[in-house]
Design an enzyme around this catalytic site. Structure first.
Site, PDB file in Angstrom:
ATOM      1  CB  SER A 199      -0.884   0.031   1.251  1.00  0.00           C
ATOM      2  OG  SER A 199      -1.670  -1.122   1.327  1.00  0.00           O
ATOM      3  CG  HIS A 242      -2.046  -0.601  -4.168  1.00  0.00           C
ATOM      4  ND1 HIS A 242      -2.416   0.681  -3.817  1.00  0.00           N
ATOM      5  CD2 HIS A 242      -2.355  -1.371  -3.085  1.00  0.00           C
ATOM      6  CE1 HIS A 242      -2.918   0.689  -2.608  1.00  0.00           C
ATOM      7  NE2 HIS A 242      -2.898  -0.542  -2.133  1.00  0.00           N
ATOM      8  CD  GLU A 293      -2.908   3.784  -6.203  1.00  0.00           C
ATOM      9  OE1 GLU A 293      -3.256   4.962  -6.076  1.00  0.00           O
ATOM     10  OE2 GLU A 293      -2.337   3.151  -5.286  1.00  0.00           O
ATOM     11  CG  ASN A 321      -3.563   3.751   0.560  1.00  0.00           C
ATOM     12  OD1 ASN A 321      -4.788   3.828   0.634  1.00  0.00           O
ATOM     13  ND2 ASN A 321      -2.941   2.602   0.443  1.00  0.00           N
TER      14      ASN A 321
HETATM   15  N1  LIG Z   1      -6.188  -4.413   3.743  1.00  0.00           N
HETATM   16  C1  LIG Z   1      -6.304  -3.576   2.734  1.00  0.00           C
HETATM   17  O1  LIG Z   1      -7.282  -2.825   2.637  1.00  0.00           O
HETATM   18  C2  LIG Z   1      -5.246  -3.527   1.662  1.00  0.00           C
HETATM   19  C3  LIG Z   1      -5.556  -2.949   0.424  1.00  0.00           C
HETATM   20  C4  LIG Z   1      -4.576  -2.948  -0.581  1.00  0.00           C
HETATM   21  C5  LIG Z   1      -3.321  -3.480  -0.349  1.00  0.00           C
HETATM   22  N2  LIG Z   1      -3.059  -4.027   0.884  1.00  0.00           N
HETATM   23  C6  LIG Z   1      -1.723  -4.601   1.079  1.00  0.00           C
HETATM   24  O2  LIG Z   1      -1.821  -6.007   0.910  1.00  0.00           O
HETATM   25  C7  LIG Z   1      -0.839  -6.664   1.726  1.00  0.00           C
HETATM   26  C8  LIG Z   1      -1.520  -7.684   2.625  1.00  0.00           C
HETATM   27  O3  LIG Z   1      -2.498  -7.022   3.405  1.00  0.00           O
HETATM   28  P1  LIG Z   1      -3.800  -7.790   3.968  1.00  0.00           P
HETATM   29  O4  LIG Z   1      -4.805  -6.731   4.268  1.00  0.00           O
HETATM   30  O5  LIG Z   1      -4.164  -8.931   3.074  1.00  0.00           O
HETATM   31  O6  LIG Z   1      -3.216  -8.337   5.348  1.00  0.00           O
HETATM   32  P2  LIG Z   1      -3.609  -9.635   6.210  1.00  0.00           P
HETATM   33  O7  LIG Z   1      -3.159  -9.333   7.593  1.00  0.00           O
HETATM   34  O8  LIG Z   1      -5.029 -10.012   5.961  1.00  0.00           O
HETATM   35  O9  LIG Z   1      -2.692 -10.771   5.552  1.00  0.00           O
HETATM   36  C9  LIG Z   1      -1.299 -10.778   5.643  1.00  0.00           C
HETATM   37  C10 LIG Z   1      -0.780 -12.147   5.277  1.00  0.00           C
HETATM   38  O10 LIG Z   1       0.651 -12.126   5.393  1.00  0.00           O
HETATM   39  C11 LIG Z   1       1.070 -13.307   6.054  1.00  0.00           C
HETATM   40  N3  LIG Z   1       2.360 -13.022   6.696  1.00  0.00           N
HETATM   41  C12 LIG Z   1       2.600 -12.330   7.840  1.00  0.00           C
HETATM   42  N4  LIG Z   1       3.915 -12.244   8.068  1.00  0.00           N
HETATM   43  C13 LIG Z   1       4.527 -12.879   7.037  1.00  0.00           C
HETATM   44  C14 LIG Z   1       5.883 -13.152   6.701  1.00  0.00           C
HETATM   45  N5  LIG Z   1       6.877 -12.713   7.472  1.00  0.00           N
HETATM   46  N6  LIG Z   1       6.148 -13.844   5.569  1.00  0.00           N
HETATM   47  C15 LIG Z   1       5.136 -14.285   4.770  1.00  0.00           C
HETATM   48  N7  LIG Z   1       3.825 -14.070   5.035  1.00  0.00           N
HETATM   49  C16 LIG Z   1       3.542 -13.376   6.156  1.00  0.00           C
HETATM   50  C17 LIG Z   1      -0.050 -13.602   7.052  1.00  0.00           C
HETATM   51  O11 LIG Z   1      -0.025 -14.943   7.449  1.00  0.00           O
HETATM   52  C18 LIG Z   1      -1.273 -13.258   6.216  1.00  0.00           C
HETATM   53  O12 LIG Z   1      -1.671 -14.354   5.403  1.00  0.00           O
HETATM   54  C19 LIG Z   1      -0.107  -5.547   2.496  1.00  0.00           C
HETATM   55  O13 LIG Z   1       1.048  -5.201   1.782  1.00  0.00           O
HETATM   56  C20 LIG Z   1      -1.126  -4.403   2.463  1.00  0.00           C
HETATM   57  O14 LIG Z   1      -0.540  -3.135   2.579  1.00  0.00           O
HETATM   58  C21 LIG Z   1      -3.989  -4.085   1.881  1.00  0.00           C
END
Ligand SMILES: NC(=O)c1ccc[n+]([C@@H]2O[C@H](COP(=O)([O-])OP(=O)(O)OC[C@H]3O[C@@H](n4cnc5c(N)ncnc54)[C@H](O)[C@@H]3O)[C@@H](O)[C@H]2O)c1
Length: 284
Positions: free
Chosen positions: A119, A140, A152, A190
């Site tokens: 993000s 993204h 994005e 963001n």
């Molecule tokens: N939540 C949102 O609204 C959103 C939107 C767009 C992008 N993102 C981005 O997407 C990515 C994931 O976010 P999310 O919301 O799915 O989070 P989440 O917490 O739902 O999932 C994160 C995942 O990462 C895994 N994980 C944690 N530590 C790890 C490690 N050291 N090595 C490998 N895997 C690991 C966890 O087990 C989990 O499956 C982030 O980079 C976030 O910024 C999030």
């Protein structure tokens, strides 16, 4: 390069959503979770999501089965070796992502494009962990990925034209509108959204208005589909804190300095919907 097989790393909120989007676009998807239980939960979640679409008449049963048939959940990263594109969507933590890019670079075919769904974090730092910085890009998606129209495409200093074009084509194949943006914290959405969300937490903390009135005000007064506190719960408060920390580290703008209440809620493991407690209570 035409993308036919996509690897996704991380089966949290976003990884699962991107897997659904790519499989519905007709691509073969290999989704990697660290634990078999998360891989199984991801497949169960996908079945549920597609099942709801069948019930609502938005998807044929045969199409549901075909989509499910295109998704393979694995735990071994080496299974991604033969993907045309890998999109990582693990925790928003630069050290974890850099480590992963280093591993993916060793495992994947030389011409595989490595993408991050970060993000806010600097894409170039992930690119420089690899021997193919020209084939690293940000892709993204937005939450929930199956519903949100935008992607994005984040081009860092080292990204080649061909890689940026492939990323854009992939996003469009997934039915998304792609915008191109430079590798700067927060990209477009963001960078604009998070000062607003952060200031909503500050208003709440200062006792200016209640949670419900802050959310009602922005829905009724600005026609936003969700209030800021509801949206923070959807994004995840841990992810939101990581986003604000990265924005503040890049710009030193006080609007990005995370509201103390947000940090305290993360310390209390109130991450929002995913932990069933955040600004709202989802335990019932
Ligand atoms: N939540 C949102 O609204 C959103 C939107 C767009 C992008 N993102 C981005 O997407 C990515 C994931 O976010 P999310 O919301 O799915 O989070 P989440 O917490 O739902 O999932 C994160 C995942 O990462 C895994 N994980 C944690 N530590 C790890 C490690 N050291 N090595 C490998 N895997 C690991 C966890 O087990 C989990 O499956 C982030 O980079 C976030 O910024 C999030």
């Amino acid at each position: 390069m035409a993308v036919e097989r996509v690897g996704i790393v991380g089966s949290g909120i976003m990884g699962s959503g991107i897997a659904e989007v790519a499989a519905k676009a007709g691509l073969d998807v290999v989704l990697r979770s660290r634990a078999q239980s998360s891989a199984d939960a991801m497949i169960a979640g996908l079945e549920k999501s597609l099942g709801r679409q069948v019930e609502r008449g938005k998807l044929e049963e045969a199409e549901r089965d075909a989509v499910l048939g295109r998704v393979r959940a694995v735990t071994d990263l080496a299974e991604l070796a033969d993907c045309d594109l890998v999109v990582e969507s693990i925790i928003e933590d630069l050290a974890a992502k850099k480590h992963l890019f280093n591993e993916l670079d060793r495992i994947c075919r030389d011409d595989t494009i490595l993408a991050t769904n970060t993000s806010t974090l600097p894409v170039v730092e992930m690119a420089m962990e690899t021997g193919r910085p020209d084939r690293v890009v940000g892709i993204h998606f937005f939450n929930p990925a199956p519903m949100m129209a935008l992607v994005e495409v984040v081009r860092c200093i080292t990204t080649s034209d061909a890689t940026a074009d492939s990323a854009r084509s992939f996003a469009e194949e997934c039915g998304k509108h792609a915008v191109l943006v430079r590798d700067q914290a927060g990209f477009i959405v963001n960078a604009l959204l998070f000062p607003y969300l952060n200031n909503a937490v500050r208003l709440l903390d200062a006792g200016v208005a209640s949670r419900d009135d802050i959310d009602a005000a922005m829905k009724g007064g600005c026609n936003f589909p969700m209030g800021p506190l509801e949206l923070l719960d959807l994004v995840g408060l841990d992810t939101s804190l990581a986003i604000l920390d990265a924005l503040y580290a890049e710009f030193r703008d006080p609007n990005y300095a995370p509201a103390p209440l947000l940090r305290r809620m993360v310390s209390a493991e109130r991450y929002g919907r995913k932990s069933r407690q955040g600004f709202y209570d989802y335990r019932k």
